[in-house]
Design an enzyme around this catalytic site. Structure first.
Site, PDB file in Angstrom:
ATOM      1  N   ASP A 112      34.601  47.350  44.660  1.00  0.00           N
ATOM      2  CA  ASP A 112      35.515  47.463  45.014  1.00  0.00           C
ATOM      3  C   ASP A 112      36.222  46.091  45.745  1.00  0.00           C
ATOM      4  O   ASP A 112      34.951  45.546  46.550  1.00  0.00           O
ATOM      5  CB  ASP A 112      36.208  48.526  45.465  1.00  0.00           C
ATOM      6  CG  ASP A 112      37.629  48.760  44.835  1.00  0.00           C
ATOM      7  OD1 ASP A 112      38.362  47.849  45.035  1.00  0.00           O
ATOM      8  OD2 ASP A 112      38.141  49.930  44.753  1.00  0.00           O
ATOM      9  N   ASP A 140      43.199  43.566  43.652  1.00  0.00           N
ATOM     10  CA  ASP A 140      44.865  43.849  43.374  1.00  0.00           C
ATOM     11  C   ASP A 140      45.355  44.717  44.272  1.00  0.00           C
ATOM     12  O   ASP A 140      44.990  45.736  45.849  1.00  0.00           O
ATOM     13  CB  ASP A 140      45.137  44.840  42.389  1.00  0.00           C
ATOM     14  CG  ASP A 140      43.699  45.897  42.420  1.00  0.00           C
ATOM     15  OD1 ASP A 140      42.334  46.172  43.258  1.00  0.00           O
ATOM     16  OD2 ASP A 140      44.031  47.815  42.417  1.00  0.00           O
TER      17      ASP A 140
HETATM   18  N1  GUN Z   1      39.876  52.538  45.276  1.00  0.00           N
HETATM   19  C1  GUN Z   1      40.910  53.260  44.582  1.00  0.00           C
HETATM   20  N2  GUN Z   1      42.178  53.216  43.884  1.00  0.00           N
HETATM   21  C2  GUN Z   1      42.073  51.968  44.250  1.00  0.00           C
HETATM   22  C3  GUN Z   1      43.072  50.466  43.675  1.00  0.00           C
HETATM   23  O1  GUN Z   1      43.877  51.586  43.010  1.00  0.00           O
HETATM   24  N3  GUN Z   1      43.121  48.988  43.066  1.00  0.00           N
HETATM   25  C4  GUN Z   1      41.382  49.234  44.097  1.00  0.00           C
HETATM   26  N4  GUN Z   1      41.008  48.117  43.554  1.00  0.00           N
HETATM   27  N5  GUN Z   1      40.034  49.992  44.192  1.00  0.00           N
HETATM   28  C5  GUN Z   1      41.086  51.483  44.141  1.00  0.00           C
END
Ligand code: GUN
Length: 679
Positions: free
Chosen positions: A109, A144
């Site tokens: 992420d 995002d």
């Molecule tokens: N982890 C939990 N929710 C989100 C999200 O909306 N975007 C991203 N990139 N990671 C997340």
């Protein structure tokens, strides 16, 4: 106390180079799907959960996840790695797989969640994507903009727009690396749809649905269902859909039924820290337990009391293992349910576990979404576990009933007899009686009362009507007479015959005021059965179905049912499927169907594929150049070339949109090819 074994597993097999990043479907139940996502660190079988690895606090070692549990993919946070010098340096030197000591697929992420929690992050949009590429991530995530449920429409719209703009830049930076393109939109369905359509136009490998963590924390599962439906309806079906932060097993069956493929969560570790156990029905606290809610391998040798007595770290370790094992077990259950066509049944069971899950269930059923209904197969194998009257609202049952109502109409204009009071097989309970009645009153229309509605006797073996496993009183309900209207039988003389009780034949003839007689020839009953199957299952017009049955003969099974239908010229046309009441068509049947101006859907393939299809080989997605809108999952279709010449007949594995969207996997399982004419 628990012994942790040292068993090891070989490293992953990289996918074929040309498959990298592709997703294919291998089995499905409506919108729920089993898939394979191809990556350089192996193939990820979905649906599944990617455990979150905090590179600073590794509650369960990633290596153990691979070796002991066969977990194919994990997710970690590239922003956390980027921020900590010692993590960044090691990751950039040795790669993220070495940093985590995980040989399988690593997703990362981007820091968006941290910006939601802390208000901002220091990293740039390009920088974080380039960083993920530099540490050898398999599936990275762009930065995002998180859309919170309390944001105004304008704020969310702006965040959606900004995420799309950043998406374009991020894809440029990602180059060959697979990238997650999150869908935002807060609680606004139209913005979710906008985000999904626009992000779908960009070439992301996976689409996570973002901004749902606070919604799940508030247990607003209706909102969660709404969001998944809004996004899924607009996303490219060939891209896997990930639910960011969804890790409670209670939610998996419903989310899988709605088409979610990937999940990630730190819940296994976070809940363990608080002494809480994840269970398919909710959460249990270890403080109050004498017994384990479900026996899991990691606690086979210890009691809750013994675990409570452990020091903090040992207790955390065992509870995190418990939660991970429970999560894996629930996913295994979901996948098995998809294979068996029972995902909605499982979701219905789980919906009773929590009031807001029940609300979500009711919301989904009340919605009667065409997108869900049209993906259901009629018939499919296996019985229907009848739980309560609302089981009738389950999508596969609503679809079966709709199909019948849309396509069936009476062949006779006589009186209507409804038989009721008992479950099937009705041919065994009343087949002989029906043949006797038809002999003296051939235009009698005979219907069966089922818990889903009235069913023409000609379709008495059709699943799901024919195989409802319910308590005895399910069959004692009053027949649903309102159905007479939708079946175009309104206003006819009506006779109800209870199958329960003695002297059925005598009662029937007396009720109908008829003189008892012998049975009609079985062919008379079989003819109606085949005509109705051609109409209801193959969308054939009544006049065409009646015409093709002129002069046919039948090959019977040992139990006296129709095995094959043979045309007057000796060609084998159709074969009823005795196990679920469906029917298959031979290539001779397909030639007839091809000559009609309506009926089965057509799937057109490219020229290169023609010789393979004619030999009976399956149609791969890459071969499909066009297809009819009415192509449906699990239904027979005609395979043709661009000149509309018949190449074969098969069973569509997906709907029209999916047929063209996927580039890997089987699009049509071919039943028979149409060999070229010699000379
Ligand atoms: N982890 C939990 N929710 C989100 C999200 O909306 N975007 C991203 N990139 N990671 C997340």
């Amino acid at each position: 106390m628990t012994k942790w074994s040292n068993q090891t597993r070989d490293g992953p097999k990289p996918c074929r180079e040309q498959d990298n990043g592709l997703f294919e479907i291998t089995a499905r139940d409506g919108r729920a799907r089993l898939g394979r996502l191809h990556t350089a660190h192996g193939v990820l079988e979905t649906p599944c959960l990617l455990p979150v690895i905090n590179p600073n606090i590794r509650t369960i070692e990633p290596r153990e996840m691979w070796d002991r549990y066969g977990i194919q993919a994990v997710i970690t946070n590239s922003y956390v790695i980027w921020k900590h010098d010692y993590l960044r340096e090691k990751a950039q030197k040795e790669g993220v797989h070495a940093l985590l000591d995980f040989p399988g697929i690593v997703m990362t992420d981007s820091g968006t969640f941290q910006s939601y929690i802390y208000g901002d992050v220091e990293v740039g949009v390009e920088e974080i994507v380039e960083f993920q590429a530099s540490i050898g991530v398999d599936i990275a995530t762009m930065l995002d903009i998180f859309t919170r449920p309390d944001m105004s429409y304008e704020e969310v719209d702006e965040a959606v727009e900004e995420t799309i703009t950043r998406g374009v830049t991020s894809l440029e930076c990602a180059k060959e690396m697979m990238l997650n393109g999150p869908i935002q939109g807060g609680l606004f369905s139209d913005l979710r749809e906008k985000s999904a359509s626009e992000m779908s136009n960009l070439d992301f490998a996976v689409h996570p649905i973002g901004g749902i963590v606070p919604i799940m924390e508030q247990q607003s599962y209706v909102e969660l269902a709404k969001i998944i439906l809004a996004c899924k309806g607009k996303l490219n079906p060939s891209k896997p859909v990930h639910l960011f932060g969804c890790g409670h097993p209670m939610l998996f069956p419903m989310a899988v039924a709605l088409g979610a493929d990937l999940f990630d969560s730190a819940a296994y570790a976070l809940f363990a820290r608080d002494g809480r156990l994840l269970c398919p029905w909710g959460t249990e606290r270890i403080d109050e337990l004498v017994e384990w809610p479900l026996m899991m391998p990691c606690v086979a040798e210890c009691t809750p009391e013994e675990v409570r007595a452990l020091d903090k770290d040992a207790k955390l370790k065992i509870l995190a293992h418990y939660n991970l094992e429970m999560t894996l077990a629930e996913f295994a259950r979901c996948r098995q349910a998809v294979r068996e066509g029972k995902i909605w049944e499982l979701a219905e069971k789980r919906s009773h576990q929590h009031p807001s899950l029940r609300d979500a269930w009711n919301y989904i059923l009340d919605l009667k979404s065409e997108w869900i209904l049209e993906s259901q197969q009629t018939p499919k194998s296996g019985g229907v576990a009848w739980m309560s009257d609302e089981t009738a609202l389950r999508p596969e049952l609503v679809r079966a009933r709709n199909r019948l109502i849309e396509r069936w109409s009476p062949l006779h204009d006589g009186r209507v007899l409804i038989i009721h009071g008992e479950s099937g097989p009705w041919r065994e309970r009343a087949g002989n009686l029906i043949a006797r009645l038809k002999n003296v009153e051939s235009d009698l229309v005979i219907l069966i009362s089922t818990p889903i509605g009235l069913l023409p006797y000609s379709l008495e073996d059709l699943q799901p009507f024919a195989h409802i496993d319910g308590a005895g009183n399910v069959w004692k309900k009053e027949p649903m007479l309102d159905d007479l209207k939708v079946l175009n039988l309104d206003g006819r003389e009506l006779i109800l015959l209870d199958l329960e009780g003695d002297e059925l034949h005598e009662r029937a003839f007396e009720l109908l005021g008829l003189e008892p007689g012998d049975a009609c020839p079985r062919e008379m009953i079989w003819r109606e059965q085949i005509i109705d199957k051609l109409r209801v299952l193959f969308n054939v017009k009544t006049e065409d179905a009646v015409a093709v049955m002129e002069g046919v003969t039948y090959v019977k099974s040992k139990t006296g049912r129709v095995r094959n239908v043979i045309a007057s010229d000796g060609k084998h046309l159709f074969s009823p499927t005795l196990s679920h009441g469906g029917m298959s068509m031979t290539i001779e049947g397909a030639k007839w169907a091809h000559s009609l101006d309506s009926g089965l859907a057509r799937v057109t393939v490219i020229e290169d594929a023609e010789p393979f299809i004619r030999k009976g080989r399956n149609v791969f997605h890459a071969f499909v150049s066009a297809c009819d809108d009415l192509t449906r999952i699990g239904e027979m279709c005609l395979i043709v070339n661009s000149k509309d010449e018949l190449l074969g007949i098969g069973v569509a594995q997906c709907d029209a949109k999916e047929m063209l969207a996927f580039s890997k996997g089987i699009a049509v399982k071919v039943r028979a090819g149409n060999p070229p004419l010699m000379g």
